[in-house]
Design an enzyme around this catalytic site. Structure first.
Site, PDB file in Angstrom:
ATOM      1  N   LYS A 115       0.822  -1.216   0.000  1.00 34.35           N
ATOM      2  CA  LYS A 115       0.000   0.000   0.000  1.00 34.35           C
ATOM      3  C   LYS A 115       0.851   1.259   0.000  1.00 34.35           C
ATOM      4  CE  LYS A 115      -4.454  -1.434   1.744  1.00 34.35           C
ATOM      5  NZ  LYS A 115      -5.572  -1.114   2.646  1.00 34.35           N
ATOM      6  N   LYS A 197      -7.404 -13.075  -9.420  1.00 36.28           N
ATOM      7  CA  LYS A 197      -8.587 -13.044  -8.555  1.00 36.28           C
ATOM      8  C   LYS A 197      -9.537 -11.936  -9.013  1.00 36.28           C
ATOM      9  CE  LYS A 197      -9.227 -12.518  -3.764  1.00 36.28           C
ATOM     10  NZ  LYS A 197      -8.682 -12.314  -2.436  1.00 36.28           N
ATOM     11  N   LYS A 200     -12.433  -5.592  -7.538  1.00 32.57           N
ATOM     12  CA  LYS A 200     -13.108  -4.354  -7.968  1.00 32.57           C
ATOM     13  C   LYS A 200     -12.087  -3.272  -8.285  1.00 32.57           C
ATOM     14  CE  LYS A 200     -13.199  -2.749  -3.357  1.00 32.57           C
ATOM     15  NZ  LYS A 200     -13.428  -3.543  -2.182  1.00 32.57           N
TER      16      LYS A 200
END
Ligand code: TRP
Length: 332
Positions: A115, A197, A200
């Site tokens: 991140k 996978k 979104k």
């Protein structure tokens, strides 16, 4: 609370829309676990602000997610369902636990490394200490099991280490939690790149199905799903697209993948893909409709999240009081 039941806790961030993958891989199981366990589920809005959020969207997504969890079968009477920021003990315990968590431990978290690479302009302290807040979420409720995806296993292990460290100094304050990663939880892959996978965060909207997608959108996405040129409807490592569609069809109909292969044997993709789409539409329809209904009933929604926060706070306060006493704070 029935004393013989183990406690499970899990949370989901309201930082986007829920996909078919989230539903089949996690949320549907959360509803199933309510019978066997004493269950607490939380909408982790405090975790969400570790990356910038638009305030109006965050508020809307938090309520939508809360409603969706109920629509997915989480019963706010049987389980404790709440919004994280409504239970102030989470932030309070996180502070105390910060002082029992090592800089080096947090530096090793792979999600922090990912991140901070993805948000290089905003590597804030919250992003770094996020696993401590997550440990507080878990440890406040004397949690035994934490249903999570593989990507959160390292965070649950850190929670366990923090709990053991604290207990080692002060005696048994926290239950020692364990990650609970169901082997059967469907792993739903992208419709356009079936070796990845379903996510979104993909830039290709056709690669994922949202729980709130309208039927015609769902059907269109399945018609466009990537398959292969071989033509057979069976599972194989060489046929990741078809395998994914078979697994999705099996997961939403409750059939075994073998039965699905038989059902479609001899048929072409032209019949198979719309059939998967239809089955997904029917599985998601009641969830979308119930979510929409709840979102228009603001009074009921508010009553439910207030009641959830009250139940959670009562349990959380017991643990926090113990912690404050152990570390030497003057009782309030
Ligand atoms: N960090 C989790 C995620 O991003 C969400 C989460 C927050 C969580 N607190 C938790 C999961 C406690 C399990 C237990 O998916």
């Amino acid at each position: 609370m029935e004393a013989n039941k183990k406690t499970i806790f899990s949370a989901v961030q309201p930082s986007g829309k829920i996909t078919l993958g989230n539903y089949l891989g996690a949320l549907r199981n959360w509803a199933l676990l309510q019978d066997e366990y004493h269950a607490l589920y939380c909408v982790a809005d405090q975790h969400a602000i570790t990356v910038r959020q638009d305030p109006a969207s965050l508020r809307r997504q938090t309520l939508e997610l809360f409603a969706q969890l109920i629509a997915c079968g989480i019963d706010p009477e049987r389980s404790t369902l709440f919004i994280q920021s409504h239970v102030s003990q989470h932030a309070e315990l996180a502070w105390a636990l910060n002082c029992y968590t090592m800089f080096g431990e947090l530096s090793r978290m792979t999600q922090f490394k990912d991140k901070s690479a993805a948000h290089a302009d905003n590597i804030n302290a919250g992003l770094f200490t996020y696993p401590v807040l997550m440990a507080a979420d878990i440890l406040l409720y004397q949690t035994d099991l934490v249903p999570v995806g593989e990507d959160q296993r390292q965070h649950v292990e850190l929670a366990r280490d923090i709990a053991q460290r604290f207990n080692g100094v002060y005696g048994d304050v926290f239950a020692i939690p364990e990650a609970y990663i169901p082997k059967l939880g469907a792993r739903v892959m992208s419709l356009s790149e079936p070796d990845k996978k379903m996510s979104k965060s993909s830039s290709n909207e056709n690669s994922y199905v949202l729980v709130m997608d309208k039927p015609e959108v769902i059907l269109r996405k399945f018609k466009r799903a990537v398959t292969d040129s071989e033509g057979g409807i069976y599972r194989s490592p060489e046929k990741p697209g078809v395998t994914n569609l078979i697994d999705i069809y099996a997961a939403v109909t409750g059939k075994t993948p073998e039965a699905v292969e038989q059902e479609f044997s001899g048929q072409g993709y032209g019949a198979f893909k719309p059939a998967v789409g239809e089955a997904v539409v029917e599985a998601l329809r009641p969830i979308r409709e119930e979510t929409e209904r709840l979102l228009t009933d603001k009074g009921q929604l508010e009553a439910l999240y207030r009641q959830g926060a009250e139940k959670a706070a009562a349990a959380a306060a017991r643990t926090l009081r113990k912690v404050h006493k152990k570390v030497g704070f003057v009782p309030r």
